[in-house]
Design an enzyme around this catalytic site. Structure first.
Site, PDB file in Angstrom:
ATOM      1  N   LYS A  91       0.836  -1.205   0.000  1.00 54.33           N
ATOM      2  CA  LYS A  91       0.000   0.000   0.000  1.00 54.33           C
ATOM      3  C   LYS A  91       0.872   1.257   0.000  1.00 54.33           C
ATOM      4  O   LYS A  91       0.619   2.194  -0.747  1.00 54.33           O
ATOM      5  CB  LYS A  91      -0.888   0.006   1.253  1.00 54.33           C
ATOM      6  CG  LYS A  91      -1.551   1.340   1.527  1.00 54.33           C
ATOM      7  CD  LYS A  91      -2.390   1.332   2.785  1.00 54.33           C
ATOM      8  CE  LYS A  91      -1.627   1.600   4.064  1.00 54.33           C
ATOM      9  NZ  LYS A  91      -1.320   3.019   4.327  1.00 54.33           N
ATOM     10  N   ASN A  92       1.905   1.256   0.838  1.00 53.46           N
ATOM     11  CA  ASN A  92       2.709   2.469   0.979  1.00 53.46           C
ATOM     12  C   ASN A  92       3.635   2.717  -0.205  1.00 53.46           C
ATOM     13  O   ASN A  92       4.266   3.766  -0.283  1.00 53.46           O
ATOM     14  CB  ASN A  92       3.515   2.431   2.288  1.00 53.46           C
ATOM     15  CG  ASN A  92       2.619   2.672   3.492  1.00 53.46           C
ATOM     16  OD1 ASN A  92       1.435   2.978   3.339  1.00 53.46           O
ATOM     17  ND2 ASN A  92       3.178   2.519   4.681  1.00 53.46           N
TER      18      ASN A  92
ATOM     19  N   CYS B 238      -4.018  13.133  13.306  1.00 56.11           N
ATOM     20  CA  CYS B 238      -4.650  11.832  13.147  1.00 56.11           C
ATOM     21  C   CYS B 238      -4.453  11.085  14.442  1.00 56.11           C
ATOM     22  O   CYS B 238      -3.788  11.579  15.346  1.00 56.11           O
ATOM     23  CB  CYS B 238      -4.078  11.073  11.965  1.00 56.11           C
ATOM     24  SG  CYS B 238      -2.464  10.419  12.283  1.00 56.11           S
TER      25      CYS B 238
ATOM     26  N   ARG C 286       1.684  14.754  13.319  1.00 59.34           N
ATOM     27  CA  ARG C 286       2.183  14.520  11.959  1.00 59.34           C
ATOM     28  C   ARG C 286       2.120  15.735  11.042  1.00 59.34           C
ATOM     29  O   ARG C 286       1.339  15.784  10.092  1.00 59.34           O
ATOM     30  CB  ARG C 286       1.413  13.355  11.312  1.00 59.34           C
ATOM     31  CG  ARG C 286       1.612  12.072  12.051  1.00 59.34           C
ATOM     32  CD  ARG C 286       0.788  10.963  11.470  1.00 59.34           C
ATOM     33  NE  ARG C 286       1.462  10.267  10.383  1.00 59.34           N
ATOM     34  CZ  ARG C 286       0.939   9.225   9.750  1.00 59.34           C
ATOM     35  NH1 ARG C 286      -0.247   8.782  10.068  1.00 59.34           N
ATOM     36  NH2 ARG C 286       1.596   8.630   8.791  1.00 59.34           N
TER      37      ARG C 286
ATOM     38  N   ASP D  62       5.213   0.663  11.817  1.00 61.14           N
ATOM     39  CA  ASP D  62       3.991  -0.006  11.350  1.00 61.14           C
ATOM     40  C   ASP D  62       3.918  -1.475  11.778  1.00 61.14           C
ATOM     41  O   ASP D  62       2.917  -2.142  11.491  1.00 61.14           O
ATOM     42  CB  ASP D  62       3.877   0.099   9.820  1.00 61.14           C
ATOM     43  CG  ASP D  62       3.506   1.503   9.363  1.00 61.14           C
ATOM     44  OD1 ASP D  62       3.137   2.324  10.217  1.00 61.14           O
ATOM     45  OD2 ASP D  62       3.595   1.771   8.151  1.00 61.14           O
TER      46      ASP D  62
ATOM     47  N   ARG E  75      -8.445  -0.276   5.237  1.00 61.60           N
ATOM     48  CA  ARG E  75      -7.569   0.711   4.594  1.00 61.60           C
ATOM     49  C   ARG E  75      -6.257   0.069   4.163  1.00 61.60           C
ATOM     50  O   ARG E  75      -5.627   0.544   3.215  1.00 61.60           O
ATOM     51  CB  ARG E  75      -7.251   1.851   5.568  1.00 61.60           C
ATOM     52  CG  ARG E  75      -8.433   2.723   5.883  1.00 61.60           C
ATOM     53  CD  ARG E  75      -7.980   3.937   6.660  1.00 61.60           C
ATOM     54  NE  ARG E  75      -6.816   4.521   6.015  1.00 61.60           N
ATOM     55  CZ  ARG E  75      -5.946   5.321   6.612  1.00 61.60           C
ATOM     56  NH1 ARG E  75      -6.109   5.653   7.867  1.00 61.60           N
ATOM     57  NH2 ARG E  75      -4.916   5.809   5.960  1.00 61.60           N
TER      58      ARG E  75
END
Ligand code: UD1
Length: 420
Positions: free
Chosen positions: A22-23, A118, A123, A307, A399
């Site tokens: 995803k990233n 968030c 961030r 993560d 997500r």
């Protein structure tokens, strides 16, 4: 809102296909703004964040075509009709800010909503903005938006990051590809996703040296052309399912996973007693003996990824002995701890560190997810726990994890999604 119901205690056995990262996919899609020609991306994961980025690109006028029946090939292309990234899309996904560099480089202007805070911390995007200013952009913050403009082309610059930022490296790398002259990014992030972005930009005609290092030198070109690029496998999905196999005492083949992208995760898991064996185009992960407590501290790649922090903490919560897990990247990323403690874990947070004292077993409970990685950590805890766990608010999971319940159920987990 959907829920996931799990009855724990079954060792996972079987194969899990690891999807594209995803990233990596998100910045690669933003790179589609750098050329009018077609950019074809393969191995695109099917995730809510990918749909959000597609929606954002469509808003800029880019045609996003799903070119394979399973949606894993995306074709991007077309003229940019709007340089505005509206609040309604950016608020859903911070990575939307990755369109800023490409829009500015290609169109000389952009208006991008500030992503705001968030769940895992404030961030800010100051490094992105400072770097673009060094390249000649004029930036003004007004009405919750970043207004960026440049007369003519962006100019190459020597940019030294005071600390490592994945997103700022990506934004400036894309902007520099179309700038006038040479840009040098010092103390750049080295995550495999950045190597993937750089490889795709090179295929589009960019001139980049130092790929894979913390010093990227980019010789700007006047225009980029179309290309085809297959996205790297997701190292965080890999690490997550490795923890799932280990915590259940099972044996899982992670198809397409690459051990060289796991960095400190492979080393730490092995030290904790998890076997990771390289096979042709797969990693075999299993645990035959007990788990040992091993400390971990999150750092930029190749260090232990933030993560993976929540998932690793769950593993440590059933290990022999204690482990100290320290978070150095985000200031508020222990929201999973109270939920894990409700499942019987013994975790104490002191500032940026958590002491995890291993317990013989976790017990199922209704829990609530607060962000993407915290959600999946609760799923892992549920797989290992005695009894039933219900994870609420699973939209966070969608997500970043594709078909999580199907992948786990195929390996024997008792897990199902309930529409709510
Ligand atoms: C990316 C990943 C995210 C991962 C994170 C760290 C994507 C889409 N997301 O997020 O999953 O958790 O890297 O590996 O790839 N910071 C500033 N100013 C800036 C930019 C960042 O202070 O201008 C701070 C952040 O608040 C954070 C740290 O720097 O504390 C690292 O953030 P960064 O590497 O930029 O993360 P993202 O690119 O947002």
């Amino acid at each position: 809102m959907d829920r996931i119901r799990i009855r724990g205690g079954r060792p996972l056995e079987g194969d899990i296909v690891i999807g594209g990262a995803k990233n990596a996919a998100l910045p690669l899609m933003a790179a589609g703004l750098l050329t009018e020609e077609r950019l074809e991306l393969g191995n695109v994961p099917q995730l809510a964040d990918i749909h959000t980025m597609a929606e954002l690109l469509a808003q800029h006028g880019i045609a996003v075509e799903r070119a394979a029946p399973d949606g894993r090939v995306l074709r991007l292309g077309g003229a940019i009709g709007s340089t505005e990234a509206p609040y309604d899309i950016v608020r859903k996904m911070r990575a939307s800010v990755l369109v800023l560099g490409p829009l500015l480089a290609r169109c000389g202007e952009a208006r991008v909503s500030l992503p705001g805070g968030c769940a895992i911390g404030t961030r800010p995007v100051d490094l992105h903005l400072r770097g673009l200013e060094q390249m000649g952009a004029e930036i003004r913050l007004d009405g919750g938006y970043i207004h960026a403009a440049v007369r003519g082309r962006l100019r190459g610059a020597a940019i030294v990051f005071p600390f490592v930022s994945v997103g700022a490296t990506e934004n400036l790398l894309m902007a520099a590809a179309l700038a006038d002259g040479q840009t040098v990014l010092v103390n750049a992030a080295r995550e495999p996703e950045i190597g993937d972005l750089a490889a795709c930009l090179v295929a589009m005609g960019a001139r980049i040296e130092g790929i894979g290092t913390d010093r990227l030198a980019i010789e700007g070109v006047a225009r980029l052309h179309g290309a085809r690029h297959a996205i790297v496998p997701d190292r965080i999905e890999t690490g997550t399912y490795a923890c799932a196999a280990a915590i259940t005492g099972g044996q899982v083949r992670l198809m397409g996973a690459r051990v060289e992208h796991l960095g400190a995760v492979a080393r730490t898991l092995r030290e904790a007693g998890v076997e990771i064996e390289e096979q042709p185009d797969a990693l075999l992960v299993r645990r035959r003996n007990g788990l040992r407590g091993v400390d971990a501290m999150t750092e930029p790649y190749p260090g232990f990824p933030t993560d993976m922090q929540a998932q690793y903490m769950v593993l440590m919560s059933v290990a022999e002995g204690a482990a100290m897990v320290t978070e150095t990247i985000f200031e508020n990323r222990f929201m999973h701890v109270p939920e894990l403690n409700r499942m019987g874990a013994r975790i104490n947070v002191h500032g940026a560190s958590a002491i995890v004292r291993g317990v013989p077993a976790l017990s199922g409970a209704p829990v609530m997810a607060t962000d993407l990685r915290a959600s999946v950590s609760l799923v892992l805890a549920g797989l290992a726990a005695r009894g039933e766990t219900v994870v609420n608010r699973v939209y966070h999971l969608d997500r970043g994890y594709e078909a999580v319940e199907q992948k786990l159920a195929a390996c024997g987990a008792e897990i199902e999604r309930e529409a709510g």
